[in-house]
Design an enzyme around this catalytic site. Structure first.
Site, PDB file in Angstrom:
ATOM      1  CB  SER A 151       4.298  23.131 -83.050  1.00 29.67           C
ATOM      2  OG  SER A 151       3.289  22.268 -83.527  1.00 29.67           O
ATOM      3  N   GLY A 152       5.578  24.949 -80.902  1.00 28.75           N
ATOM      4  CA  GLY A 152       6.720  25.765 -80.517  1.00 28.75           C
ATOM      5  C   GLY A 152       6.486  26.589 -79.268  1.00 28.75           C
ATOM      6  CB  SER A 153       8.955  28.320 -77.101  1.00 25.14           C
ATOM      7  OG  SER A 153       9.538  29.150 -78.101  1.00 25.14           O
ATOM      8  CB  THR A 154       5.894  31.714 -80.117  1.00 22.30           C
ATOM      9  OG1 THR A 154       7.294  31.802 -80.394  1.00 22.30           O
ATOM     10  CG2 THR A 154       5.298  33.111 -80.112  1.00 22.30           C
ATOM     11  CB  ALA A 212       7.018  32.658 -88.033  1.00 22.82           C
ATOM     12  N   GLY A 251      11.304  24.701 -88.037  1.00 23.19           N
ATOM     13  CA  GLY A 251      12.483  24.533 -87.202  1.00 23.19           C
ATOM     14  C   GLY A 251      12.284  23.461 -86.146  1.00 23.19           C
ATOM     15  CD  GLU A 302       4.518  24.205 -87.732  1.00 22.98           C
ATOM     16  OE1 GLU A 302       4.832  24.396 -86.541  1.00 22.98           O
ATOM     17  OE2 GLU A 302       5.291  24.462 -88.675  1.00 22.98           O
TER      18      GLU A 302
END
Length: 241
Positions: free
Chosen positions: A30-33, A88, A101, A108
């Protein structure tokens, strides 16, 4: 944006190295990266006609997989993954990692432990000598809603520091995880921590704790991009083949 360039470079480098015809089931973080990573995976699947199933770590990851035309799987169907790729919040020199975050640490971690290899991608600012050098928002801890006050009190009693309930930014009240639990962020004094494995164990033994955002020596490789598009690869010799 320089940070976007750094994340994209790290994501593409990791995908280029690890996604091939021998990889069939992967975990998607998950997340923008992860967005550029999934886009690159989708391009490779189409170009090379790869037979790939993607297992998400969150509702966001699920939508990202589907919107890019990839095959969706789940941990109920697949408990052994060839690879998991995720972002991360911070990684230290012992390959301990803070994640969560974005509030997805439990799923995860489930995906990560099912993977033969767990790799992370991030911008170069996420690599630190010690956890807490860069990440100042604390260790995310998923807790049962009924227990959050008890758990908060017990964490502060046993480990010190400050524990705050994560609040929503566009709605009143606590943030809810995909499992409808609360998130506590434990703001710690890094100078007083010598063993993160012990800290993780102590946290998980506190009643009400579902899971922590501490990933202890689980990463096999970490990819850190910079604003110029260069990527530094960190290999964990203790678990990498």
């Amino acid at each position: 944006m320089p940070t976007d360039k750094a994340k994209e470079s790290a994501a593409i480098a990791a995908v280029d190295e690890h996604i091939n015809a021998n990889v069939h089931i992967i975990g998607i973080g998950s997340g923008s990266t992860i967005v550029p990573a999934v886009k690159k995976i989708a391009e490779m699947v189409k170009k090379d006609k790869l037979d790939l199933i993607c297992v998400p770590t969150s509702l966001q990851a699920r939508e990202l997989i589907l919107s890019n035309g990839l095959k969706l799987g789940s941990l109920i169907e697949y408990q052994e993954l060839d690879l998991a790729i995720d972002g991360a919040d911070e990684v230290d020199e012992q390959f301990n990692c803070i994640k969560g975050g974005g509030g997805c640490q439990t799923q995860e971690k489930l995906v990560a432990i099912c993977a033969k290899k767990f790799i992370v991608v991030a911008d170069e600012k996420k690599w630190s000598k010690n956890l807490g050098d860069q990440w100042k928002k604390g260790i995310p801890i998923e807790v049962l809603p009924i227990a959050y006050k008890i758990t908060k009190k017990e964490i502060e009693k046993q480990l010190g520091g400050e524990v705050v309930v994560r609040e929503g930014t566009e709605k009143l009240g606590p943030v809810l995880t995909d499992q409808a639990n609360f998130i506590l962020d434990w703001k710690f004094d890094s100078s007083k921590v010598s063993n993160w494995s012990d800290i993780n164990t102590k946290l998980k033994l506190i009643p009400g704790v579902v899971e922590t955002g501490l990933f202890i020596n689980m990463i096999s490789k970490a990819y850190f991009g910079n604003s110029e598009g260069k990527v530094q690869v960190k290999t964990n010799s203790s678990i990498s083949s």
